[in-house]
Scaffold this motif. Structure first.
Motif, mmCIF file in Angstrom:
data_model
loop_
_atom_site.group_PDB
_atom_site.id
_atom_site.type_symbol
_atom_site.label_atom_id
_atom_site.label_comp_id
_atom_site.label_asym_id
_atom_site.label_seq_id
_atom_site.Cartn_x
_atom_site.Cartn_y
_atom_site.Cartn_z
ATOM 1 N N SER A 94 -0.879 -8.046 -3.836
ATOM 2 C CA SER A 94 -1.687 -7.476 -5.127
ATOM 3 C C SER A 94 -1.953 -8.192 -6.315
ATOM 4 O O SER A 94 -1.281 -9.116 -6.159
ATOM 5 C CB SER A 94 -1.277 -5.994 -4.822
ATOM 6 O OG SER A 94 0.587 -6.459 -5.784
ATOM 7 N N ILE A 98 -2.580 -3.660 -10.754
ATOM 8 C CA ILE A 98 -2.593 -2.818 -9.959
ATOM 9 C C ILE A 98 -1.635 -3.154 -8.572
ATOM 10 O O ILE A 98 -2.257 -3.608 -7.707
ATOM 11 C CB ILE A 98 -4.158 -2.273 -9.211
ATOM 12 C CG1 ILE A 98 -5.338 -1.979 -9.943
ATOM 13 C CG2 ILE A 98 -4.027 -1.125 -8.659
ATOM 14 C CD1 ILE A 98 -6.773 -1.553 -9.631
ATOM 15 N N GLU A 100 0.668 -1.977 -7.555
ATOM 16 C CA GLU A 100 0.711 -1.244 -5.806
ATOM 17 C C GLU A 100 -0.691 -1.026 -4.819
ATOM 18 O O GLU A 100 0.282 -0.640 -3.746
ATOM 19 C CB GLU A 100 0.755 0.502 -6.109
ATOM 20 C CG GLU A 100 0.004 1.250 -6.913
ATOM 21 C CD GLU A 100 -0.349 1.792 -8.581
ATOM 22 O OE1 GLU A 100 0.039 0.468 -8.858
ATOM 23 O OE2 GLU A 100 -0.762 2.418 -9.054
ATOM 24 N N LYS A 101 -1.429 -1.782 -4.740
ATOM 25 C CA LYS A 101 -2.649 -1.593 -4.630
ATOM 26 C C LYS A 101 -2.325 -2.712 -3.270
ATOM 27 O O LYS A 101 -2.871 -4.121 -3.698
ATOM 28 C CB LYS A 101 -4.038 -1.672 -5.138
ATOM 29 C CG LYS A 101 -5.737 -1.452 -4.013
ATOM 30 C CD LYS A 101 -6.300 -1.428 -4.677
ATOM 31 C CE LYS A 101 -7.729 -1.555 -4.661
ATOM 32 N NZ LYS A 101 -9.019 -1.336 -4.832
ATOM 33 N N SER B 32 1.247 6.713 -8.882
ATOM 34 C CA SER B 32 0.020 7.054 -7.965
ATOM 35 C C SER B 32 0.294 7.547 -6.534
ATOM 36 O O SER B 32 1.770 7.149 -6.342
ATOM 37 C CB SER B 32 -0.835 5.499 -8.091
ATOM 38 O OG SER B 32 0.087 4.259 -8.017
ATOM 39 N N LEU B 34 -1.133 6.347 -2.537
ATOM 40 C CA LEU B 34 -1.680 5.674 -1.878
ATOM 41 C C LEU B 34 -2.123 6.270 -0.367
ATOM 42 O O LEU B 34 -1.137 6.604 0.308
ATOM 43 C CB LEU B 34 -2.063 3.668 -2.167
ATOM 44 C CG LEU B 34 -1.936 3.799 -3.868
ATOM 45 C CD1 LEU B 34 -0.179 3.746 -4.007
ATOM 46 C CD2 LEU B 34 -2.338 3.062 -3.894
ATOM 47 N N TYR B 36 -3.374 4.757 3.030
ATOM 48 C CA TYR B 36 -3.748 3.590 3.828
ATOM 49 C C TYR B 36 -4.508 4.014 5.514
ATOM 50 O O TYR B 36 -3.475 5.091 5.717
ATOM 51 C CB TYR B 36 -2.915 2.479 3.717
ATOM 52 C CG TYR B 36 -2.545 1.725 2.476
ATOM 53 C CD1 TYR B 36 -1.648 2.354 1.788
ATOM 54 C CD2 TYR B 36 -3.344 0.577 2.583
ATOM 55 C CE1 TYR B 36 -1.416 1.666 0.342
ATOM 56 C CE2 TYR B 36 -3.080 0.093 0.939
ATOM 57 C CZ TYR B 36 -2.530 0.323 0.327
ATOM 58 O OH TYR B 36 -1.958 -0.345 -0.832
ATOM 59 N N PHE B 45 -7.171 -0.220 2.401
ATOM 60 C CA PHE B 45 -6.548 0.534 1.735
ATOM 61 C C PHE B 45 -7.517 1.800 1.716
ATOM 62 O O PHE B 45 -9.213 1.842 2.042
ATOM 63 C CB PHE B 45 -7.060 -0.330 0.059
ATOM 64 C CG PHE B 45 -6.788 0.900 -0.969
ATOM 65 C CD1 PHE B 45 -8.198 0.972 -1.189
ATOM 66 C CD2 PHE B 45 -6.200 1.144 -1.167
ATOM 67 C CE1 PHE B 45 -8.580 2.006 -2.444
ATOM 68 C CE2 PHE B 45 -5.434 2.338 -2.093
ATOM 69 C CZ PHE B 45 -7.439 2.469 -2.871
ATOM 70 N N MET B 48 -6.677 5.713 -4.250
ATOM 71 C CA MET B 48 -5.167 5.570 -4.777
ATOM 72 C C MET B 48 -5.754 6.800 -5.696
ATOM 73 O O MET B 48 -6.459 6.676 -6.559
ATOM 74 C CB MET B 48 -5.372 4.228 -6.318
ATOM 75 C CG MET B 48 -4.198 4.752 -6.760
ATOM 76 S SD MET B 48 -4.097 3.015 -7.175
ATOM 77 C CE MET B 48 -4.889 2.638 -8.808
ATOM 78 N N THR B 50 -3.868 9.193 -9.554
ATOM 79 C CA THR B 50 -3.662 9.444 -9.907
ATOM 80 C C THR B 50 -3.489 10.366 -11.209
ATOM 81 O O THR B 50 -2.456 10.891 -11.204
ATOM 82 C CB THR B 50 -4.001 8.421 -10.744
ATOM 83 O OG1 THR B 50 -4.590 8.067 -12.005
ATOM 84 C CG2 THR B 50 -3.159 6.744 -10.704
ATOM 85 N N TYR B 92 4.126 5.316 -5.831
ATOM 86 C CA TYR B 92 4.245 4.246 -6.328
ATOM 87 C C TYR B 92 5.377 4.893 -7.491
ATOM 88 O O TYR B 92 4.682 6.145 -8.426
ATOM 89 C CB TYR B 92 3.309 3.969 -7.052
ATOM 90 C CG TYR B 92 3.335 2.458 -7.911
ATOM 91 C CD1 TYR B 92 3.200 2.580 -8.639
ATOM 92 C CD2 TYR B 92 4.190 1.486 -7.260
ATOM 93 C CE1 TYR B 92 3.791 0.406 -9.569
ATOM 94 C CE2 TYR B 92 4.709 0.422 -7.868
ATOM 95 C CZ TYR B 92 3.965 0.241 -9.450
ATOM 96 O OH TYR B 92 4.425 -0.851 -10.159
#
Lengths: 113, 112
Positions: A94, A98, A100-101, B32, B34, B36, B45, B48, B50, B92
């Protein structure tokens, strides 16, 4: 597109062997991660790295070590493989903005006999 | 300890159905959430999130976050066999050096 490449899709090793799992990313990402995925347990973080030669333990580091000599490459090492390390291993990377992506590799299914 | 719980764990639907996947979370200093999609091997992905109440959409998939009730949903309309996959949710945390907690996933099977 970000590409995260894991060197092997399938590996079969014997108990006690030293095992290297290699991961390379091509997007100049600072952050790299190793997860293992087991049925009923989900993804669990083994180790991660924010920079070259830097590493931090995740939730389940026991029995593993890592190496990051170059920014694009992050290796997972099983010093002495055991049957309970049979699992799917996923590498991810990553960017620093960002974190966490995650972009994942295709995984390595490791069987330890 | 942070926790992310997904439900149902598995689901079988027919093509054309609409499905809702659930994700509840307890994450310290939440930043956040997410989603997947995992087909075959590599998770890819999807979204995401927030902010509460703002829906994110991508084609037939959409997701929304409720920060007051601590959950998120992933909707898939007009399902296709290609939607068959494991859907992973992760929360997260801004606490500590790195805390991304995954749920166990929902296995979706779409049958013709």
């Amino acid at each position: 597109d970000v590409k995260v490449t894991q060197s092997s899709r399938y590996l079969v090793k014997r108990t006690g062997e030293k095992v290297f799992l290699e991961c390379v990313q091509d997007m100049d990402h600072e952050n790299m991660f190793w997860y293992r995925q087991d049925p009923g347990l989900g993804l669990r973080l083994i180790y991660f790295s924010y920079d070259v030669k830097m590493k931090e333990k995740g939730d389940i580091p026991e029995g593993y070590s890592v190496s990051r000599e170059k920014k694009e490459r992050f290796s997972l090492i099983l010093e002495s493989a055991s049957t309970n390390q049979t699992s799917m291993y996923l590498c991810a990377s990553s960017s620093p903005d960002i974190r966490e992506k995650l972009f994942f590799g295709s995984g390595t299914q490791l069987s330890v006999l | 300890e942070d926790k992310v719980v997904q439900s149902p764990l598995s689901l079988v639907v027919h093509e054309g159905d609409t499905v809702t996947l659930n994700c509840s979370y307890e994450v310290t200093n939440f930043r956040s959430l997410l989603w997947y999609k995992q087909e075959k091997k590599a998770p890819t992905f999807l979204f995401m999130l927030t902010s509460s109440g703002i829906e994110k959409k991508s084609g037939r998939l959409s997701s929304i976050l409720d920060k007051k009730e601590l959950f998120s949903i992933l909707n898939i309309t007009a399902t296709q066999t290609g939607d068959s996959a494991i859907y992973l949710c992760a929360g997260y945390s801004g606490a500590g050096s790195y805390q991304l907690t995954f749920g166990k996933g929902t296995k979706l099977s779409v049958i013709p």
